[in-house]
Design an enzyme around this catalytic site. Sequence first.
Site, PDB file in Angstrom:
ATOM      1  N   CYS A  17       5.544  32.119 -26.713  1.00 57.17           N
ATOM      2  CA  CYS A  17       4.090  32.198 -26.861  1.00 57.17           C
ATOM      3  C   CYS A  17       3.610  31.668 -28.201  1.00 57.17           C
ATOM      4  O   CYS A  17       2.409  31.511 -28.404  1.00 57.17           O
ATOM      5  CB  CYS A  17       3.633  33.637 -26.709  1.00 57.17           C
ATOM      6  SG  CYS A  17       4.370  34.716 -27.937  1.00 57.17           S
ATOM      7  N   CYS A  24       8.038  39.635 -25.579  1.00 52.72           N
ATOM      8  CA  CYS A  24       7.381  40.027 -26.835  1.00 52.72           C
ATOM      9  C   CYS A  24       8.283  40.932 -27.667  1.00 52.72           C
ATOM     10  O   CYS A  24       8.209  40.925 -28.894  1.00 52.72           O
ATOM     11  CB  CYS A  24       6.082  40.749 -26.541  1.00 52.72           C
ATOM     12  SG  CYS A  24       5.044  39.873 -25.359  1.00 52.72           S
TER      13      CYS A  24
END
Length: 143
Positions: free
Chosen positions: A34, A103
Amino acid sequence: MLYSEKVMDHFANPRNVGELENPDGVGEVGNAKCGDIMKMFLKIEGGKITDVRFKTFGCGAAIATSSMATELIKGQTIEEALKLTNKAVVEALDGLPPAKLHCSVLAEQAIKTALADYYRRNGVDPTPLVGEISGECDGHCCH
Ligand code: FES
């Protein structure tokens, strides 16, 4: 509910946010998936992590996992902290939605990078101890 109560709590009230003055190790990593960034600061005395702070330009799941990860490694030895996996952090948070598992890799890798920095500052080659840090999810989390 998509996020566990623990995730929401650590996202809303993240522990150990900020920087440390005169840290003994600093690690900064980016998430290949990301593009988000995480920075970790460690204070190490007598082989133990006595203090830790993090800063992130990342999503809520990155904040929650880093907050939990810093709580888990505080007071641990370097060897114990090196064994911390993103999976263990996610379990401590009662899980994350599959799309957000990547994440959690940021926190694990930022800790490893900061420990590698600590070793380097002390004239020790960290690679055999810490391993290669790729910045990529290595497959044990998101696939
Ligand atoms: Fe980038 Fe979560 S979306 S760390």
